[in-house]
Structure formats: C-alpha cells, structure tokens
Design a protein around this motif. Structure first.
Motif, PDB file in Angstrom:
ATOM      1  N   LEU A 119     -46.358  27.635  -2.762  1.00 13.89           N
ATOM      2  CA  LEU A 119     -45.315  27.016  -3.586  1.00 13.89           C
ATOM      3  C   LEU A 119     -44.482  26.066  -2.710  1.00 13.89           C
ATOM      4  N   PRO A 120     -43.973  24.988  -3.295  1.00 13.73           N
ATOM      5  CA  PRO A 120     -43.302  23.975  -2.462  1.00 13.73           C
ATOM      6  C   PRO A 120     -41.987  24.439  -1.859  1.00 13.73           C
ATOM      7  N   ASP A 121     -41.278  25.315  -2.524  1.00 13.43           N
ATOM      8  CA  ASP A 121     -40.052  25.835  -1.909  1.00 13.43           C
ATOM      9  C   ASP A 121     -39.824  27.257  -2.389  1.00 13.43           C
ATOM     10  N   SER A 122     -38.828  27.892  -1.809  1.00  6.88           N
ATOM     11  CA  SER A 122     -38.641  29.321  -2.107  1.00  6.88           C
ATOM     12  C   SER A 122     -37.281  29.587  -2.746  1.00  6.88           C
TER      13      SER A 122
ATOM     14  N   VAL B 142     -43.724  31.591 -12.892  1.00  8.86           N
ATOM     15  CA  VAL B 142     -44.117  32.856 -13.531  1.00  8.86           C
ATOM     16  C   VAL B 142     -45.112  33.499 -12.581  1.00  8.86           C
ATOM     17  N   TRP B 143     -44.855  34.744 -12.219  1.00 11.03           N
ATOM     18  CA  TRP B 143     -45.695  35.442 -11.232  1.00 11.03           C
ATOM     19  C   TRP B 143     -46.306  36.661 -11.925  1.00 11.03           C
ATOM     20  N   ALA B 144     -47.628  36.752 -11.953  1.00 10.34           N
ATOM     21  CA  ALA B 144     -48.255  37.869 -12.676  1.00 10.34           C
ATOM     22  C   ALA B 144     -49.455  38.382 -11.887  1.00 10.34           C
ATOM     23  N   GLU B 145     -49.248  39.442 -11.127  1.00 13.12           N
ATOM     24  CA  GLU B 145     -50.363  40.025 -10.359  1.00 13.12           C
ATOM     25  C   GLU B 145     -51.014  41.131 -11.190  1.00 13.12           C
TER      26      GLU B 145
ATOM     27  N   THR C 185     -41.543  21.385 -14.260  1.00 10.92           N
ATOM     28  CA  THR C 185     -42.241  21.316 -12.966  1.00 10.92           C
ATOM     29  C   THR C 185     -42.717  22.699 -12.511  1.00 10.92           C
ATOM     30  N   GLY C 186     -42.849  23.610 -13.503  1.00 17.23           N
ATOM     31  CA  GLY C 186     -43.067  25.022 -13.155  1.00 17.23           C
ATOM     32  C   GLY C 186     -44.494  25.380 -12.732  1.00 17.23           C
ATOM     33  N   PHE C 187     -44.594  26.600 -12.178  1.00 18.55           N
ATOM     34  CA  PHE C 187     -45.870  27.143 -11.692  1.00 18.55           C
ATOM     35  C   PHE C 187     -46.170  28.471 -12.384  1.00 18.55           C
ATOM     36  N   ILE C 188     -47.444  28.714 -12.621  1.00 14.90           N
ATOM     37  CA  ILE C 188     -47.853  30.086 -12.974  1.00 14.90           C
ATOM     38  C   ILE C 188     -48.802  30.562 -11.875  1.00 14.90           C
ATOM     39  N   VAL C 189     -48.440  31.669 -11.283  1.00 14.72           N
ATOM     40  CA  VAL C 189     -49.287  32.253 -10.234  1.00 14.72           C
ATOM     41  C   VAL C 189     -49.770  33.588 -10.780  1.00 14.72           C
ATOM     42  N   PHE C 190     -51.083  33.753 -10.874  1.00 11.51           N
ATOM     43  CA  PHE C 190     -51.580  35.023 -11.408  1.00 11.51           C
ATOM     44  C   PHE C 190     -52.860  35.442 -10.701  1.00 11.51           C
TER      45      PHE C 190
ATOM     46  N   GLN D  32     -59.092  37.359  -8.028  1.00  8.95           N
ATOM     47  CA  GLN D  32     -58.841  36.007  -7.569  1.00  8.95           C
ATOM     48  C   GLN D  32     -57.397  35.635  -7.881  1.00  8.95           C
ATOM     49  N   PHE D  33     -56.719  35.087  -6.898  1.00 13.66           N
ATOM     50  CA  PHE D  33     -55.364  34.558  -7.121  1.00 13.66           C
ATOM     51  C   PHE D  33     -55.514  33.112  -7.569  1.00 13.66           C
ATOM     52  N   PHE D  34     -54.784  32.721  -8.577  1.00 11.63           N
ATOM     53  CA  PHE D  34     -54.766  31.315  -9.013  1.00 11.63           C
ATOM     54  C   PHE D  34     -53.325  30.820  -8.922  1.00 11.63           C
ATOM     55  N   ILE D  35     -53.144  29.744  -8.188  1.00 11.92           N
ATOM     56  CA  ILE D  35     -51.803  29.151  -8.102  1.00 11.92           C
ATOM     57  C   ILE D  35     -51.877  27.857  -8.916  1.00 11.92           C
ATOM     58  N   THR D  36     -51.193  27.827 -10.021  1.00 16.23           N
ATOM     59  CA  THR D  36     -51.352  26.702 -10.950  1.00 16.23           C
ATOM     60  C   THR D  36     -49.989  26.067 -11.232  1.00 16.23           C
TER      61      THR D  36
END
Ligand code: SAM
Length: 390
Positions: free
Chosen positions: A180-183, A255-258, A280-285, A382-386
């Motif tokens: 992710l670009p920033d925290s 959105v973070w979904a493991e 500009t959001g991300f979904i990481v799952f 598999q992790f997908f960073i989208t």
C-alpha cells in the motif's frame, strides 16, 4: 374370456378407452350370440404390455408400433435416457423429502444447491428460520441444516483456544500491507476473527482500523488480544455482518479481508464492499485458489463441495479486473502461514480424539487435514492487493 367391464377392471382403464383401443386394432372383441363382446387373455396381455410401454414414456402411436414388432431402437434409446434422467431426479427428490423430515442427511443437497443456485439456496435457508449469520456459517462449514446446532457448537469447541481459523502469518500480512502506498489511511477489516492480523495492522498503521466480525465471542477474544499487546489505540471493533455493513459509503481507504471474502463469495464481496471505499481505495483480500488447471481428482472432489467457487489465480485476476479494480500485486501465502493454522489444529484434534466431540466434526476436520497433507501445492491461499480503477 373377459367382458369389456371385466377387462376394464383388470387393467384399470375405462370402457371408452378400451373401445378406442379396439378401434385402433390393439384388441379385438368377438361378438357372441347374446350380443356381448368378449376379449381373450391375449387382449389382456397386449393391454398390460401397452401400459408398461406407456409408463416408459412412449406415446400411444409408438407403443402400437412396438407391439407390432416394429421396434425403433433409436427411439427406445432416447426414451431410456429420458427415463434414467427422470429416475435420477426422483431419487434426488426422495432424498430431499426424507432429509427435510430428518430421516437422511441433507449435506450433499446443500452442497449441490450452494454450487448451482447459491442465492436461491441462501434465501431458502433464511425462510427455514435461520438467521443470516447461521445461514452463512452453514455455507462456511459446508454443512447440513439438520445438524446445525450440535455441529457448530462442537466445531467452535475444537477451535476454542486456537488463534487462527484459517492459514495466515504476520509476515504475509505485512508483505501485503507493504504494497500500500502509505500507512495513514482508514482501514476496514472484514471478518477479523480473533484479531491476529488486526494486531499486525495495528502495529504498523499510522491511521485507524475498524475491525468487524459477526461473531461476538470471537470479537471479545480479538479485543482481549489487542489489549494484551497494548495495541487497542487505533482499533475499534464492531459486531456486524460483511453483507450489511452499518457504515457510510466512501469512508475507508482500505478494505482488508483475510480468509473471509469467500463467505459471501468473492464477486459479491468486491461489488458490495467497493461502495465503502474512497475513490482511491484498495481492497486487499486472501482467497483459496487453484495453482493448477488439472488438480488431482480427490482434491477436486473435496473442494467442489467445500468451496464450490474456488478458482484459479488467473480466473480471479480476470474477475478482479472485470470488476474495475487494478491488481497492484498478488502472492501465495507461505508455508509458515499454513503451519500456523494446521499444526495447532492437528494437536487439538489429537486432544479431542477420545473426547466428547462428535465424530462427524472430527472426521470432517481430519478429512480437511488429509487433503492439505496430500494436495497442498495444487492449491493454496493467494493474497490479492487491488485498487479501484479511476
Ligand atoms: C476463516 S475466518 C478468518 C479470520 C481472520 N481474518 C483470519 O485470517 O484469521 C472467517 C471469519 O469470518 C467471520 N464471519 C463469518 N461470517 C461473517 C459475516 N457474515 N460477517 C462478518 N464476519 C463473518 C467468522 O466469524 C470468522 O471470524
């Protein structure tokens, strides 16, 4: 010799039907001196044969042709195939009815329905009086509604005390986080479980985390875990369902979904969750995927019932793109992630081997472990960073 009324009684047909058959030449009455028509045993037998052919799906014309020995093989083969399909459907219907009466297991029916008509199946479960949470849990565990309460109670008893409900590791969570670009954004974590990944995120965020799960008890454990690590500061927990999130739209950066998107289905999840993201959001799952197009039969059969929507990495990537997300990165979860899940689970199963837990729960978990022991590598997580496309 039979009079027409006697013949009608023998074969269960009306008088007028017999007269019609006589007109077609199927039976031949002989008029007696007293004016009555009588029929022979041969007539009776032809009628019985006709009825059987009709029960096999042949039309009257086709039956007559058959009785005159002009057997049309192709026609009979077609009728046979139809009959076999009908029998299979009837057998399935019988299993369903007896299962609804609790006389049989509905498990395979549930699994098949969940594969063929997931939304209709889910709505049907709700109509049977299950809450959304229970219905999703049945899907999550690939279970039968008749064994719901006991099974789920015992399943929870096995997982009680285990940190992880699925594979994962701090290193993998951190690797995805690093993409992710920033925290400093606002993170919505969905299906946080006991907060194992939440702890990693809480360590590294300079923003905030809203962690949700629909299981109160699990959330309590998550809160305690975070508090014990003195990581509660940036985190707020909410008990809510991933399918009905009580938040305003466009509120979150990530959105973070493991290991949780599959519960409502990846496609549905991506379509629904995106509304809670800023533009500009991300979904990481993370999701269970095939690493091969040709898995072993046993693995394929197992996952076809446990996770019918399991796909290859390539398929998921295409799906993600089709849903208007870009792929920032994707990678497979490490062996450590699997060990974190499987080693404690194996130890727990050993503990329970002689205990009071129902053998179905234990044998289901053993089956799962057996599949992992033999076929892990043909599939994995598999992790997908989208990222939302602009
Ligand atoms: C396989 S676990 C993953 C937990 C955690 N993310 C991890 O990686 O350890 C799935 C989690 O989703 C939660 N869950 C199931 N159905 C849910 C729903 N409808 N809404 C929110 N959470 C749900 C379960 O309670 C469970 O904690």
């Amino acid at each position: 010799m039979y009079r027409i009324s006697e013949l009608a009684r023998e074969v269960g047909l009306s008088r007028s039907t017999l007269l019609y058959y006589e007109k077609l030449g199927l039976i031949k009455g002989q008029r007696q001196l007293n004016g009555y028509r009588v029929y022979t045993n041969g007539d009776l037998q032809r009628l019985k044969l006709l009825l059987q052919l009709q029960a096999g799906g042949l039309s009257l014309k086709e039956c007559l042709a058959c009785l005159d020995a002009k057997v049309d093989r192709q026609l009979l083969e077609e009728r046979l195939a139809t009959l076999e399909t009908e029998i299979a459907q009837k057998v399935q219907a019988k299993v369903l009815l007896s299962s609804l009466l609790g006389m049989d297991s509905m498990r395979s029916w549930h699994q098949a329905m969940d594969k063929q008509a997931p939304d209709a199946h889910f709505d049907w479960l709700l109509k049977q009086g299950f809450t959304e949470k229970q219905a999703l849990k049945l899907r999550w565990l690939s279970q039968d509604m008749n064994v719901h309460d006991q099974y789920i109670g015992e399943f929870d008893a096995v997982f009680n005390g285990l940190e992880r409900l699925g594979p994962g590791s701090a290193a993998d969570t951190l690797r995805a986080w690093g993409k992710l670009p920033d925290s400093n954004g606002a993170v919505l974590e969905i299906g946080c479980g006991k907060g194992i990944s939440t702890q990693v995120l809480a360590h590294h965020t300079r923003g905030s985390i809203l962690a949700i799960d629909n299981d109160e008890l699990t959330l309590c454990v998550a809160k305690l875990n975070l508090a014990a690590q003195q990581l509660s500061e940036p985190v707020r927990f909410v008990c809510a369902s991933m399918t009905q999130l009580p938040f305003d739209s466009a509120k979150f950066d990530v959105v973070w979904a493991e290991g949780s998107a599959y519960i409502m289905g990846v496609e549905k999840a991506l379509k629904y969750w995106r509304r809670f993201l800023k533009s500009t959001g991300f979904i990481v799952f993370s999701d269970l995927v095939w690493f091969t197009d040709e898995p072993s039969t046993k693995a394929k059969m197992y996952w076809s019932t446990q996770y019918p929507d399991m796909q290859t990495v390539e398929y998921r990537i295409e799906q993600i793109k089709r849903l208007d997300f870009e792929i920032i990165d994707h990678f497979s979860l490490s062996q450590e992630a699997w060990d974190n899940y499987l080693q404690p689970l194996k130890a727990k199963l050993m503990e329970h081997a002689t205990g009071t837990i129902d053998t179905i729960v234990l044998s289901d978990l053993k089956d799962e472990i057996d599949i992992h022991d033999n076929y892990l590598g043909e599939y994995g997580y598999q992790f997908f960073i989208t990222k939302l496309k602009r």
